[in-house]
Design a protein around this motif. Sequence first.
Motif, PDB file in Angstrom:
ATOM      1  N   UNK A 141       0.835  -1.202   0.000  1.00 23.51           N
ATOM      2  CA  UNK A 141       0.000   0.000   0.000  1.00 23.51           C
ATOM      3  C   UNK A 141       0.874   1.258   0.000  1.00 23.51           C
ATOM      4  N   UNK A 142       2.017   1.163   0.661  1.00 25.60           N
ATOM      5  CA  UNK A 142       2.905   2.317   0.775  1.00 25.60           C
ATOM      6  C   UNK A 142       4.224   2.001   0.069  1.00 25.60           C
ATOM      7  N   UNK A 143       4.546   2.777  -0.982  1.00 26.35           N
ATOM      8  CA  UNK A 143       5.745   2.524  -1.769  1.00 26.35           C
ATOM      9  C   UNK A 143       6.888   3.470  -1.463  1.00 26.35           C
ATOM     10  N   UNK A 144       8.055   3.130  -1.970  1.00 21.65           N
ATOM     11  CA  UNK A 144       9.263   3.919  -1.716  1.00 21.65           C
ATOM     12  C   UNK A 144       9.125   5.333  -2.278  1.00 21.65           C
ATOM     13  N   UNK A 145       8.526   5.472  -3.445  1.00 23.75           N
ATOM     14  CA  UNK A 145       8.398   6.785  -4.066  1.00 23.75           C
ATOM     15  C   UNK A 145       7.588   7.742  -3.226  1.00 23.75           C
ATOM     16  N   UNK A 146       6.452   7.263  -2.688  1.00 29.00           N
ATOM     17  CA  UNK A 146       5.601   8.121  -1.869  1.00 29.00           C
ATOM     18  C   UNK A 146       6.326   8.571  -0.607  1.00 29.00           C
ATOM     19  N   UNK A 147       7.103   7.666  -0.009  1.00 32.85           N
ATOM     20  CA  UNK A 147       7.835   8.014   1.211  1.00 32.85           C
ATOM     21  C   UNK A 147       8.951   9.014   0.892  1.00 32.85           C
ATOM     22  N   UNK A 148       9.623   8.821  -0.240  1.00 37.26           N
ATOM     23  CA  UNK A 148      10.680   9.757  -0.636  1.00 37.26           C
ATOM     24  C   UNK A 148      10.140  11.177  -0.799  1.00 37.26           C
ATOM     25  N   UNK A 149       8.997  11.283  -1.445  1.00 36.91           N
ATOM     26  CA  UNK A 149       8.395  12.611  -1.641  1.00 36.91           C
ATOM     27  C   UNK A 149       8.013  13.241  -0.305  1.00 36.91           C
ATOM     28  N   UNK A 150       7.514  12.426   0.611  1.00 38.80           N
ATOM     29  CA  UNK A 150       7.134  12.947   1.925  1.00 38.80           C
ATOM     30  C   UNK A 150       8.355  13.379   2.728  1.00 38.80           C
ATOM     31  N   UNK A 151       9.449  12.616   2.608  1.00 42.97           N
ATOM     32  CA  UNK A 151      10.670  12.944   3.352  1.00 42.97           C
ATOM     33  C   UNK A 151      11.224  14.309   2.966  1.00 42.97           C
ATOM     34  N   UNK A 152      11.124  14.686   1.700  1.00 45.06           N
ATOM     35  CA  UNK A 152      11.618  15.990   1.256  1.00 45.06           C
ATOM     36  C   UNK A 152      10.910  17.135   1.975  1.00 45.06           C
ATOM     37  N   UNK A 153       9.646  16.925   2.302  1.00 47.30           N
ATOM     38  CA  UNK A 153       8.870  17.954   2.994  1.00 47.30           C
ATOM     39  C   UNK A 153       9.103  17.932   4.511  1.00 47.30           C
ATOM     40  N   UNK A 154       9.650  16.828   5.023  1.00 46.08           N
ATOM     41  CA  UNK A 154       9.800  16.685   6.478  1.00 46.08           C
ATOM     42  C   UNK A 154      11.122  17.255   6.997  1.00 46.08           C
ATOM     43  N   UNK A 155      12.048  17.537   6.113  1.00 48.79           N
ATOM     44  CA  UNK A 155      13.330  18.120   6.521  1.00 48.79           C
ATOM     45  C   UNK A 155      14.051  17.242   7.538  1.00 48.79           C
ATOM     46  N   UNK A 156      14.177  15.960   7.185  1.00 52.09           N
ATOM     47  CA  UNK A 156      14.948  14.982   7.950  1.00 52.09           C
ATOM     48  C   UNK A 156      14.321  14.573   9.289  1.00 52.09           C
ATOM     49  N   UNK A 157      13.103  14.929   9.511  1.00 50.57           N
ATOM     50  CA  UNK A 157      12.434  14.380  10.703  1.00 50.57           C
ATOM     51  C   UNK A 157      12.210  12.887  10.471  1.00 50.57           C
TER      52      UNK A 157
END
Length: 429
Positions: free
Chosen positions: A254-270
């Motif tokens: 349900x949750x793929x690497x691409x979606x997590x990568x995009x979210x990480x960019x917005x989280x600023x390493x949190x």
Amino acid sequence: MALVTLGINHRTAPVELRERIAFTPERMEEAFAELRVASGASEAAILSTCNRTELYLAGDDDCAPLVLRWLAGFHNLDAGELEEAVYVHRDADAVRHVMRVAAGLDSMVLGEPQIFGQLKDAYALARKHGASGSFLSRMFEQTFSVAKRVRTQTAIGENPVSVAYAAVSMAHHIFSDLSRNRALLIGAGKTIELVAQHLSEAGVKDFVVANRTLERAQSLAEAHGGKGIVLSEIPDYLPDVDIIISSTASPLPILGKGAVERALKKRKHRPYFMVDIAVPRDIEPEVASLADVYLYTVDDLRQVIEENIRSREGAAREAENLVTDGVQAFLNQLRALDAVSTLKQFRQRAETLRDVETEKALRALRNGSDPETVLRSLARGLTNKLLHEPSVQVRRATTEGRTEVTEWLRELHQLDALEADAATTPEKL
């Protein structure tokens, strides 16, 4: 009737293999239709959870090799690869195994209660598909009775530590104060309900629950002051959550690497803390390679769970004794049923001989024969017919050295007691 249990679990196979032979709800009807034909078993049940897949079969022969080949073929696996991880239990050992499973004695979390409900669901599903007959029904009913006694008569279920609890406990390794974190829970089944409960007790106040059906997601989320969404909305909420715990029955991630990568960019390493409890897995394994992501599977929860096992060893010994008693009671029940069947056949044969001799006597009376002569002939003929075949078989068994047959005959007819009475009769007179 031969009983076979064949399966793999968290001890014999890694999650990568377990997820490949898990049965999805959509394929259960197909599986039941094929399994009994392929195995030759007259009865079957299938249990498929995140930690185990097991098949319970009853039939006239040992069907384990046929079942293994079918299982591998059904899931497009090499039978040799699967064989290394599979365990097989037969007859009394199979009964003991299913009772231990139901009681939580074979679980990753010793004494965890969820497996009992999952096994009941598996039995209900087998009945729904017409695959469970009288033999498996008796076994499951006895199994559930034993599991209930284990729950009520031992302390194995006190302060339960479930997979859900272990997942939340691990979150403390990443976040010191969970009250500051937002959680995304994917799925809305019993496991996620427990996760939500434990997170709430740990201080998490901000929940998002994602599920295939919005109504179920909202119901679970609102119970903890959270928000329910559908699965397609996950990318919108992903950047704002810190804890992700997933447990669905989806056959695909349900949750793929691409979606997590995009979210990480917005989280600023949190950092993200993720636990994928599902089998097959809900989160692509490649997500673990991303920086600032701590991804755990159900197999990674072992350390927390092993502490639980040590704390319950005493209760487990008591539970094992109850299981042993339950197995013996079930075997006694089967023997009693077998005796009933044999006695029924024995009575039917005696009644057939009686009817033949009675009809012969009635014909003689209708033809004017002396009644006393007819009665004596009836008694003599019936006695000879009843005793002829047993006498032949006893003589044959004795000739072959099977003297226990003679001993059983003496016990069945209490001949020793009759001889003792005959010996004391003169003294009484």
